[in-house]
Design an enzyme around this catalytic site. Structure first.
Site, PDB file in Angstrom:
ATOM      1  N   ASP A 107      45.412  45.752  27.106  1.00 32.99           N
ATOM      2  CA  ASP A 107      44.859  45.296  28.316  1.00 32.99           C
ATOM      3  C   ASP A 107      46.852  45.864  28.630  1.00 32.99           C
ATOM      4  OD1 ASP A 107      42.720  44.347  29.131  1.00 32.99           O
ATOM      5  OD2 ASP A 107      43.647  42.071  27.950  1.00 32.99           O
ATOM      6  N   ASP A 168      36.322  46.638  30.134  1.00 30.36           N
ATOM      7  CA  ASP A 168      37.411  46.416  30.909  1.00 30.36           C
ATOM      8  C   ASP A 168      38.474  47.151  30.424  1.00 30.36           C
ATOM      9  OD1 ASP A 168      36.473  44.452  29.901  1.00 30.36           O
ATOM     10  OD2 ASP A 168      37.471  42.917  30.903  1.00 30.36           O
TER      11      ASP A 168
HETATM   12  N1  GLY Z   1      39.688  41.859  31.285  1.00 26.88           N
HETATM   13  C1  GLY Z   1      39.776  41.350  31.012  1.00 26.88           C
HETATM   14  C2  GLY Z   1      38.660  39.697  32.509  1.00 26.88           C
HETATM   15  O1  GLY Z   1      38.417  40.791  33.082  1.00 26.88           O
HETATM   16  O2  GLY Z   1      38.392  38.693  32.509  1.00 26.88           O
END
Ligand code: GLY
Length: 394
Positions: A107, A168
């Site tokens: 992330d 993600d």
């Molecule tokens: N990227 C983590 C979520 O969307 O919860």
């Protein structure tokens, strides 16, 4: 949350002004500290202490959405106090990258694109540029060979997370594309492209739905198996994951110009749109529909709206105007629904921009609450709707 039919068209700038007011009020409340990922009974509170981190610390995957929302609100309104607030976060993100504070995550893309690539691109902040390059280096440490994927979570030697990536992660690749240009290192772009192609080939099912996470064999590089983390089951389709797929494949097309990514985004979009309830805001998992008594995830709707608008823009350029028009219409309908049914009735300290999100249903986190990413992508959708020439930071 009634049907979309017969709604008057909305004044997007009015919605944007209102949202920016809320961002400004929350910026004054939290200053250079950070709220939690989600609201708690409808109000953001200081991010709770965790391990060595005190209340309000810059830890976790969502703090970049705070300056991201401030930059977006500044672009929507020109209010200088919002630009100053956003720049006020650069020092914290620079320290986080320099000292490797909670950086064992893919992330880094969400975190540093919105906090530092923005500050460099919009304000020429050199410290932000250096921090974003440092974050890209940290992200590179997560690349696994021979699979050519970026590991999502945990330390590289964590047996439970080794070889695992998640849909993600598509949104974290633009940091590598940006760094490739900024540092003059095309190898970074090749790494990002490879990861995106692995997801294109393995995380989308034949019907256009997506798996949430996928494991690769770290020794051979073979694609192994899917599993979910935040969805209903391994073979269901987590709504926000599908939204990440629409936006993620479309935004990476911007960097790769590979038509198969537009096809991937379109397949994700078609499945998503075929599984929406009447008001265009999905239940938290697309296994559920209108008749199921399940919470909606407004953040998925905001992300998907950005993705549909991004996809429509590319399809316009490639001569697929009819499909582009349908995606744009669906995005506008969902945003109209968010504006009229999901925004709190007044601007007050600590309130979110969007109500009714779901963070993690299986873990019981952030259910029917606002959340930082929903707020950010709502603003990004409004940026896209008020300015069709808006150039994404991703
Ligand atoms: N990227 C983590 C979520 O969307 O919860």
């Amino acid at each position: 949350m009634g049907s979309l039919k017969d709604r008057p068209s909305l004044d997007w700038q009015m919605a944007a002004d209102r949202a920016a007011q809320q961002v400004a009020v929350n910026a004054a409340l939290f200053g250079e500290n950070y709220p939690g990922h989600c609201t708690d009974d409808g109000i953001y509170r200081l991010r709770p202490a965790l391990g060595v981190f005190p209340d309000g610390a810059n830890q976790g995957w969502t703090t970049g959405f705070v300056p991201g929302a401030q930059w977006a609100a500044w672009e929507l309104t020109g209010a200088e106090s919002l630009r100053d607030a956003a720049l006020g976060h650069v020092a914290s993100f620079a320290r986080r990258a320099d000292e490797r504070i909670d950086t064992q995550t893919h992330d880094l893309g969400f975190l540093y694109t919105l906090s530092c690539v923005t500050a460099w691109q919009l304000a020429g902040d050199q410290r932000a540029r250096s921090a974003a390059l440092r974050a890209a280096d940290l992200l590179l440490e997560r690349v696994l060979e021979p699979a050519g994927i970026v590991q999502a979570w945990g330390a590289p030697d964590d047996p439970a997370q080794r070889g695992r990536t998640i849909i993600d992660s598509l949104m974290n690749m633009p940091l590598l594309f940006w760094a490739a240009d900024a540092a003059g290192q095309p190898g970074l772009a090749a790494t990002a492209e490879r990861h995106v192609r692995q997801l294109r080939d393995h995380i989308i099912r034949p019907d256009g739905s997506t798996f949430h996470t996928y494991y690769w064999d770290i020794a051979t590089g073979a694609a192994l198996r899917a599993s979910t983390q935040q969805g209903l089951s391994d073979d269901s389709c987590w709504a926000r994951g599908q939204a990440w797929g629409i936006l993620g494949f479309a935004i990476n097309y911007r960097h790769c110009a590979d038509a198969s990514l537009l096809d991937a985004a379109s397949r994700c979009a078609d499945y998503y749109l075929a599984h929406l309830p009447d008001d265009g805001v999905p239940m938290w998992d697309l296994a559920f529909g209108e008749s199921d008594d399940q919470p909606r995830d407004s953040s998925a709707a905001a992300i998907a709206a950005c993705g549909l608008l991004e996809l429509a823009g590319h399809l316009d350029m490639t001569g697929s105007g009819a499909a582009a028009g349908a995606y744009r219409q669906a995005a506008e309908a969902a945003c109209a629904s968010l504006v009229s049914g999901y925004v709190p009735d007044s601007v007050e300290s600590g309130r979110p921009l969007l109500l009714h999100g779901v963070y993690d249903m299986p873990m019981g986190n952030g259910i029917d609450e606002g959340n930082l990413w929903g707020d950010y992508f709502y603003l990004e959708a409004l940026l896209r709707l008020t300015n069709t020439q808006w150039a994404p930071w991703w």
